[in-house]
Design a protein around this motif. Structure first.
Motif, PDB file in Angstrom:
ATOM      1  N   GLN A 149       0.829  -1.209   0.000  1.00  0.00           N
ATOM      2  CA  GLN A 149       0.000   0.000   0.000  1.00  0.00           C
ATOM      3  C   GLN A 149       0.860   1.254   0.000  1.00  0.00           C
ATOM      4  OE1 GLN A 149      -3.508   0.207  -0.247  1.00  0.00           O
ATOM      5  NE2 GLN A 149      -2.858   2.305  -0.681  1.00  0.00           N
ATOM      6  N   LEU A 150       1.955   1.244   0.785  1.00  0.00           N
ATOM      7  CA  LEU A 150       2.868   2.388   0.820  1.00  0.00           C
ATOM      8  C   LEU A 150       3.506   2.600  -0.550  1.00  0.00           C
ATOM      9  CD1 LEU A 150       4.683   4.564   2.053  1.00  0.00           C
ATOM     10  CD2 LEU A 150       6.147   2.754   2.970  1.00  0.00           C
ATOM     11  N   LEU A 151       3.969   1.531  -1.198  1.00  0.00           N
ATOM     12  CA  LEU A 151       4.594   1.658  -2.512  1.00  0.00           C
ATOM     13  C   LEU A 151       3.594   2.183  -3.543  1.00  0.00           C
ATOM     14  CD1 LEU A 151       6.779  -1.600  -2.661  1.00  0.00           C
ATOM     15  CD2 LEU A 151       7.461   0.696  -1.954  1.00  0.00           C
ATOM     16  N   ASP A 152       2.348   1.716  -3.449  1.00  0.00           N
ATOM     17  CA  ASP A 152       1.304   2.220  -4.356  1.00  0.00           C
ATOM     18  C   ASP A 152       1.080   3.713  -4.161  1.00  0.00           C
ATOM     19  OD1 ASP A 152       0.697  -0.109  -5.749  1.00  0.00           O
ATOM     20  OD2 ASP A 152      -0.767  -0.786  -4.269  1.00  0.00           O
ATOM     21  N   ASN A 153       1.052   4.138  -2.899  1.00  0.00           N
ATOM     22  CA  ASN A 153       0.846   5.565  -2.612  1.00  0.00           C
ATOM     23  C   ASN A 153       1.984   6.413  -3.183  1.00  0.00           C
ATOM     24  OD1 ASN A 153      -1.477   4.905  -1.255  1.00  0.00           O
ATOM     25  ND2 ASN A 153      -0.589   5.095   0.795  1.00  0.00           N
ATOM     26  N   MET A 154       3.205   5.885  -3.128  1.00  0.00           N
ATOM     27  CA  MET A 154       4.347   6.641  -3.656  1.00  0.00           C
ATOM     28  C   MET A 154       4.293   6.716  -5.181  1.00  0.00           C
ATOM     29  SD  MET A 154       7.467   5.716  -1.072  1.00  0.00           S
ATOM     30  CE  MET A 154       8.339   7.221  -1.426  1.00  0.00           C
ATOM     31  N   VAL A 155       3.894   5.630  -5.827  1.00  0.00           N
ATOM     32  CA  VAL A 155       3.766   5.666  -7.294  1.00  0.00           C
ATOM     33  C   VAL A 155       2.600   6.568  -7.706  1.00  0.00           C
ATOM     34  CG1 VAL A 155       3.264   4.260  -9.344  1.00  0.00           C
ATOM     35  CG2 VAL A 155       4.900   3.439  -7.646  1.00  0.00           C
ATOM     36  N   ASP A 156       1.577   6.634  -6.873  1.00  0.00           N
ATOM     37  CA  ASP A 156       0.458   7.545  -7.174  1.00  0.00           C
ATOM     38  C   ASP A 156       0.922   9.000  -7.229  1.00  0.00           C
ATOM     39  OD1 ASP A 156      -1.354   5.525  -7.422  1.00  0.00           O
ATOM     40  OD2 ASP A 156      -2.174   5.712  -5.390  1.00  0.00           O
ATOM     41  N   ALA A 157       2.000   9.319  -6.485  1.00  0.00           N
ATOM     42  CA  ALA A 157       2.533  10.682  -6.517  1.00  0.00           C
ATOM     43  C   ALA A 157       3.040  11.035  -7.912  1.00  0.00           C
ATOM     44  CB  ALA A 157       3.666  10.835  -5.501  1.00  0.00           C
ATOM     45  N   ASP A 169       9.637  11.772 -10.772  1.00  0.00           N
ATOM     46  CA  ASP A 169      10.795  10.904 -11.016  1.00  0.00           C
ATOM     47  C   ASP A 169      11.350  10.341  -9.710  1.00  0.00           C
ATOM     48  OD1 ASP A 169      10.565  11.461 -13.673  1.00  0.00           O
ATOM     49  OD2 ASP A 169      12.366  12.692 -13.830  1.00  0.00           O
ATOM     50  N   TRP A 170      11.462  11.214  -8.694  1.00  0.00           N
ATOM     51  CA  TRP A 170      12.076  10.745  -7.455  1.00  0.00           C
ATOM     52  C   TRP A 170      11.234   9.655  -6.802  1.00  0.00           C
ATOM     53  CZ3 TRP A 170      10.834  10.118  -2.380  1.00  0.00           C
ATOM     54  CH2 TRP A 170      11.881   9.684  -1.568  1.00  0.00           C
ATOM     55  N   TYR A 171       9.921   9.845  -6.759  1.00  0.00           N
ATOM     56  CA  TYR A 171       9.071   8.839  -6.102  1.00  0.00           C
ATOM     57  C   TYR A 171       9.139   7.495  -6.828  1.00  0.00           C
ATOM     58  CZ  TYR A 171       7.165  11.957  -2.590  1.00  0.00           C
ATOM     59  OH  TYR A 171       7.040  12.780  -1.502  1.00  0.00           O
ATOM     60  N   THR A 178      14.046   0.267  -4.290  1.00  0.00           N
ATOM     61  CA  THR A 178      13.728  -0.540  -3.103  1.00  0.00           C
ATOM     62  C   THR A 178      13.424  -1.990  -3.481  1.00  0.00           C
ATOM     63  OG1 THR A 178      12.879   1.387  -1.912  1.00  0.00           O
ATOM     64  CG2 THR A 178      12.061  -0.753  -1.201  1.00  0.00           C
ATOM     65  N   LEU A 179      12.918  -2.203  -4.685  1.00  0.00           N
ATOM     66  CA  LEU A 179      12.437  -3.537  -5.083  1.00  0.00           C
ATOM     67  C   LEU A 179      13.490  -4.649  -5.039  1.00  0.00           C
ATOM     68  CD1 LEU A 179       9.925  -2.678  -7.961  1.00  0.00           C
ATOM     69  CD2 LEU A 179       9.431  -3.400  -5.615  1.00  0.00           C
ATOM     70  N   PRO A 180      14.784  -4.389  -5.329  1.00  0.00           N
ATOM     71  CA  PRO A 180      15.750  -5.496  -5.223  1.00  0.00           C
ATOM     72  C   PRO A 180      15.775  -6.145  -3.841  1.00  0.00           C
ATOM     73  CG  PRO A 180      16.741  -3.660  -6.394  1.00  0.00           C
ATOM     74  CD  PRO A 180      15.414  -3.180  -5.896  1.00  0.00           C
ATOM     75  N   TRP A 181      15.484  -5.375  -2.784  1.00  0.00           N
ATOM     76  CA  TRP A 181      15.524  -5.920  -1.425  1.00  0.00           C
ATOM     77  C   TRP A 181      14.300  -6.774  -1.124  1.00  0.00           C
ATOM     78  CZ3 TRP A 181      18.630  -2.095  -2.753  1.00  0.00           C
ATOM     79  CH2 TRP A 181      19.879  -1.991  -2.127  1.00  0.00           C
ATOM     80  N   VAL A 182      13.152  -6.366  -1.643  1.00  0.00           N
ATOM     81  CA  VAL A 182      11.902  -6.987  -1.194  1.00  0.00           C
ATOM     82  C   VAL A 182      11.105  -7.611  -2.335  1.00  0.00           C
ATOM     83  CG1 VAL A 182      10.419  -4.933  -1.418  1.00  0.00           C
ATOM     84  CG2 VAL A 182      10.023  -6.563   0.468  1.00  0.00           C
ATOM     85  N   GLU A 191       1.733 -11.204  -5.620  1.00  0.00           N
ATOM     86  CA  GLU A 191       2.176 -11.177  -7.013  1.00  0.00           C
ATOM     87  C   GLU A 191       1.328 -10.233  -7.860  1.00  0.00           C
ATOM     88  OE1 GLU A 191       3.042 -14.184 -10.788  1.00  0.00           O
ATOM     89  OE2 GLU A 191       2.238 -14.986  -8.912  1.00  0.00           O
ATOM     90  N   GLN A 192       0.001 -10.295  -7.712  1.00  0.00           N
ATOM     91  CA  GLN A 192      -0.881  -9.454  -8.535  1.00  0.00           C
ATOM     92  C   GLN A 192      -0.672  -7.962  -8.234  1.00  0.00           C
ATOM     93  OE1 GLN A 192      -4.924 -11.098  -8.095  1.00  0.00           O
ATOM     94  NE2 GLN A 192      -4.957 -11.230 -10.327  1.00  0.00           N
ATOM     95  N   SER A 193      -0.577  -7.639  -6.957  1.00  0.00           N
ATOM     96  CA  SER A 193      -0.365  -6.237  -6.568  1.00  0.00           C
ATOM     97  C   SER A 193       0.975  -5.720  -7.096  1.00  0.00           C
ATOM     98  CB  SER A 193      -0.391  -6.092  -5.044  1.00  0.00           C
ATOM     99  OG  SER A 193      -1.630  -6.508  -4.524  1.00  0.00           O
ATOM    100  N   LEU A 194       2.008  -6.557  -7.030  1.00  0.00           N
ATOM    101  CA  LEU A 194       3.323  -6.165  -7.526  1.00  0.00           C
ATOM    102  C   LEU A 194       3.275  -5.934  -9.028  1.00  0.00           C
ATOM    103  CD1 LEU A 194       6.361  -5.717  -7.110  1.00  0.00           C
ATOM    104  CD2 LEU A 194       6.683  -8.190  -7.345  1.00  0.00           C
ATOM    105  N   GLU A 195       2.572  -6.807  -9.747  1.00  0.00           N
ATOM    106  CA  GLU A 195       2.479  -6.668 -11.202  1.00  0.00           C
ATOM    107  C   GLU A 195       1.739  -5.381 -11.566  1.00  0.00           C
ATOM    108  OE1 GLU A 195       3.835  -7.836 -14.715  1.00  0.00           O
ATOM    109  OE2 GLU A 195       4.209  -8.863 -12.822  1.00  0.00           O
ATOM    110  N   HIS A 196       0.700  -5.074 -10.817  1.00  0.00           N
ATOM    111  CA  HIS A 196      -0.056  -3.840 -11.062  1.00  0.00           C
ATOM    112  C   HIS A 196       0.831  -2.603 -10.826  1.00  0.00           C
ATOM    113  CE1 HIS A 196      -2.869  -0.535  -9.971  1.00  0.00           C
ATOM    114  NE2 HIS A 196      -3.569  -1.031 -10.988  1.00  0.00           N
ATOM    115  N   LEU A 197       1.650  -2.662  -9.769  1.00  0.00           N
ATOM    116  CA  LEU A 197       2.568  -1.561  -9.464  1.00  0.00           C
ATOM    117  C   LEU A 197       3.549  -1.357 -10.617  1.00  0.00           C
ATOM    118  CD1 LEU A 197       3.673   0.282  -6.950  1.00  0.00           C
ATOM    119  CD2 LEU A 197       5.434  -1.483  -6.848  1.00  0.00           C
ATOM    120  N   LEU A 198       4.098  -2.448 -11.142  1.00  0.00           N
ATOM    121  CA  LEU A 198       5.086  -2.358 -12.225  1.00  0.00           C
ATOM    122  C   LEU A 198       4.459  -1.833 -13.513  1.00  0.00           C
ATOM    123  CD1 LEU A 198       7.059  -5.660 -11.551  1.00  0.00           C
ATOM    124  CD2 LEU A 198       7.808  -3.331 -11.075  1.00  0.00           C
TER     125      LEU A 198
END
Length: 800
Positions: A149-157, A169-171, A178-182, A191-198
């Motif tokens: 949810q936090l990552l989605d909010n940042m991409v929404d920016a 660009d920064w967000y 961050t994605l290489p770590w998690v 998986e579905q939420s991650l794919e939607h984010l990408l």
């Protein structure tokens, strides 16, 4: 009573002593805890896992007393030591498994830190906080759903309207980095939420403007290595990571050893975190191009260099950049830590280090640190690793030289400065014969020009005969002239000049320690060759000619002698140079005398600006005058222009700072006045009137400072207008002339000049940005040639 008093005193003394001892003991324990936390993960006789387990037990036992201290230290480590991120997330995971409440407090603490960092524009701290929170998902401290949810909010920016692209660009960069770590954990659980984010990120990147990219590249061509835009490159690396099922080989993951313990712990949900809305005062990181110099074919021996689009390349480079950031103030420590890179057996470390250092040195619009820092670290690396590092550095130099034809002008300057400095530390030894093919090229070609400029810089670090001796005979055309003054009144034919007698009189007078008034008396009978009706020529150029040439020639023994001459006869300069045209005349005569000594011209102009003998606008107009056409592609001329602009910028910054301080102090005067009004008459009335006078004086002072700042900003704006107008004029004339004659406009002269225009925009981007709307209205209009207009558009897109 006396006995009781004595007893009470003794008891008080004991209590104070016990309190001091307790505070002292607590301080010792706090210091010990801090040392243990900071040093975890360093070399030890025990394994990292056993150290983490032991430290978690020690901290858990001390939580009741030192909870706040432990929270603060762990949070600081998360942000200030990002290379040990997974070690500290494992420690927090073990503490959370032992004490669920502490785990919750730590998450709240980190969330507050993330929010504060975003509001105060501490972008690196915010990104490291986000990464730490993400890695806590791997340690079963935070739930995967709440992180998603936090990552989605940042991409929404990145979907907001009416905000600068650099914010979006920064967000997106923060999420991608961050994605290489998690990524693996999110792939398995969400998986579905991650794919939607990408997909959201991919859509954003597809629509994103990249006008700025051309101005940020080191080389104009993408051969042999593409100079990729940073977000495009990271996106390609993340896609490759996704293809590999989010498996990478660089991040240490000590929490895997504690999987059974950590998986039983209760998890926390992150609260809703929304990016703070954009504010005009926010300054976001600028975009950059990813520098590439080597690939696996350049380092055939040893381990393979990871591919440009492998996530390992990104992680290794980021780690090396962090080491430089942490140790840049101590060159020896910096070199030692770079060579002690934790994964050096898996990669060709020397090549990675050299590429990262040159990436920092060539970073546009300017390097993070002083250029000499990178040169000094490379020297230390050669000393610490003499068997391999000098060869890798020589190979890098060869690559840079062979690709110099399309190198950005700013990077060309930095390459020249670094190479001359490096040579001066290694007895000026170099295999010059390998480069003698460049002697057949046009003198304005970047390769022979590079050698000539390097020799001129070496001359500043050595002496002329040393330069002559170190160069093979065939390089004689590129060796600089001997840096001696050319005093026109002792040269052949000087006897026929009517002013020669006056010049010789002046030499005698100055040697006899005459006063400024006596100098003016010697010059007074010189005729004015300019017509009096020409208002721009009210000054007497002949007086300036005789005075400047004679004085600077007498002070030619050293910089100190020249400075002393300027100082002693400062009043004469002020009398003779009472207009901009007269100041340009001073500069012309200085050039006539010192044209073979570039460094002398640079320091003399710097001194004349400091002592206000000449104004910044006079220097700019002199540089773009017709007499300087032959010098136009030489580095020193632009060194002079940039020091002039910086001088003006510093003046404006200082006035703005002083005004801000005065405004901060002013409200205190008002509050004092309000308090005095509450008093009675008599003496209080006297104080009130006194305070009123002080308030009036403060107001007058602030008003005066505001006027000075406005005046200085007007002068700064005029300076930039002069510079850009002159650039436009000479470039437009060249383009029209080439079009009329049917010739190719893209000559070496044009490339150098358009590059210098771009350099002014980038090096002084913060100051020029303030006047970009004025520049667009007055100079960079739509009817301007597209080649010139493109440079302006690249600049404006840097912060758009």
């Amino acid at each position: 009573m006396s006995r009781r008093r004595v007893h009470d005193d003794d008891d008080g003394y004991d209590r104070a002593y016990r309190k001091r001892r307790r505070v002292s003991e607590n301080q010792e324990i706090e210091d010990r805890l801090e040392s243990l936390i900071l040093r975890v993960g360093e070399k030890s006789t025990s394994s990292l896992e056993s150290n983490l387990e032991g430290l978690a037990s020690v901290l858990e036992a001390d939580l009741a007393t030192f909870r706040t201290k432990i929270l603060r230290i762990l949070t600081d480590c998360a942000i200030k030591m990002p290379e040990k991120c997974t070690i500290y997330t494992t420690l927090v995971g073990l503490l959370n498994a032992k004490n669920y409440n502490f785990g919750g407090e730590f998450v709240d603490y980190m969330v507050r830190n993330l929010k504060d960092s975003l509001k105060s524009c501490r972008w690196d701290a915010a990104r490291y906080s986000l990464r730490f929170l993400a890695d806590l998902v791997n340690c079963h401290v935070i739930s995967a759903g709440s992180l998603m949810q936090l990552l989605d909010n940042m991409v929404d920016a990145a979907k907001e309207d009416g905000v600068p692209q650099v914010r979006k660009d920064w967000y997106v960069f923060a999420v991608l980095s961050t994605l290489p770590w998690v990524g693996r954990e999110l792939y398995e659980k969400k998986e579905q939420s991650l794919e939607h984010l990408l997909i959201s990120i991919e859509v954003f990147l597809g629509k994103r403007s990249k006008k700025h990219h051309g101005a940020l590249r080191v080389w104009a061509l993408d051969h042999p290595h593409p100079q990729e835009e940073y977000l495009d490159c990271l996106w390609a690396q993340i896609r490759k990571l996704r293809q590999d099922n989010w498996a990478e080989k660089h991040i240490p993951r000590p929490y895997l050893a504690f999987d059974s313990t950590l998986s039983e712990a209760l998890q926390h949900n992150l609260p809703t975190i929304l990016p703070p809305p954009h504010h005009d005062s926010y300054v976001y990181p600028m975009p950059h191009a990813v520098f590439r110099m080597f690939d696996y074919t350049d380092c055939p021996e040893g381990p393979l260099l990871p591919g440009a689009h492998s996530i390992e390349r990104f992680l290794i480079e980021e780690h090396l950049h962090q080491i430089i950031e942490m140790h840049h103030l101590e060159r020896k420590d910096c070199a030692a830590h770079l060579l002690n890179f934790p994964y050096k057996m898996k990669i060709p470390l020397d090549y990675c280090i050299v590429e990262v250092i040159f990436a920092e040195l060539f970073n546009m619009p300017s390097p993070r640190y002083l250029e000499i820092m990178y040169g000094s670290v490379l020297i230390e690396l050669c000393k610490l690793q003499p068997s391999t590092m000098p060869q890798v550095l020589a190979q890098a130099t060869e690559i840079l030289f062979m690709r110099i034809d399309t190198m950005n002008v700013s990077c060309f300057d930095r390459f020249v400065n670094w190479f001359a400095y490096h040579l001066s530390n290694f007895q000026f030894r170099w295999s010059w014969e390998d480069w003698d093919s460049c002697l057949q090229l046009d003198p304005e070609h970047p390769r022979p020009k590079f050698i000539r400029e390097v020799l001129l810089k070496c001359l500043r670090l050595s002496y002329h005969q040393r330069i002559v001796d170190m160069m093979p005979p065939q390089f004689e055309p590129l060796i600089p002239a001997k840096p001696e003054p050319r005093f026109k009144y002792t040269m052949d034919g000087a006897g026929s000049l009517p002013e020669t007698t006056t010049a010789h009189q002046l030499v005698v007078s100055i040697r006899q320690k005459c006063t400024p008034e006596e100098v003016l008396n010697v010059l007074k009978d010189l005729p004015n060759p300019c017509p009096e009706e020409d208002s721009e020529s009210r000054f007497n150029p002949l007086k300036i000619d005789v005075f400047v040439q004679t004085l600077l020639n007498l002070g030619s023994k050293s910089f100190s002698h020249s400075f002393a001459a300027l100082s002693k006869f400062h009043n004469v300069f002020k009398v003779l140079a009472d207009s901009e045209a007269a100041q340009i005349c001073i500069l012309r005569n200085m050039f006539d005398l010192w044209q073979n000594h570039q460094q002398m011209m640079v320091v003399l102009i710097d001194k004349m600006l400091k002592t206000q003998i000449i104004e910044c606008s006079a220097v700019a107009n002199w540089i773009f005058s017709k007499e300087m056409t032959g010098e136009f592609t030489k580095m020193y001329l632009w060194e002079i222009l940039h020091l002039t602009i910086r001088k003006m910028n510093k003046h404006v910054t200082r006035l703005a700072r002083d005004l801000e301080e005065a405004r901060e102090n002013f409200p205190r005067s008002e509050s004092d006045t309000d308090e005095s009004d509450d008093g009675d008459g008599g003496e209080g009335g006297g104080n009130s009137s006194s305070r009123k006078r002080d308030e009036d004086a403060s107001t007058a002072l602030v008003d005066s400072m505001e006027e000075k700042l406005e005046t200085a900003q007007g002068v700064q704006k005029t300076l930039f207008l002069i510079i850009f107008q002159r650039f436009i004029m000479i470039l437009s004339e060249h383009l029209v002339r080439c079009d009329t004659d049917g010739k190719d406009f893209n000559t070496f002269w044009y490339k150098w000049t358009i590059g210098r225009l771009q350099q002014v925009f980038l090096l002084h981007n913060e100051q020029v940005q303030k006047y970009s709307s004025t520049l667009e209205t007055l100079l960079f209009t739509q009817d301007l040639d597209p080649h010139i207009l493109e440079v302006f558009h690249q600049f404006t897109s840097l912060r758009s």
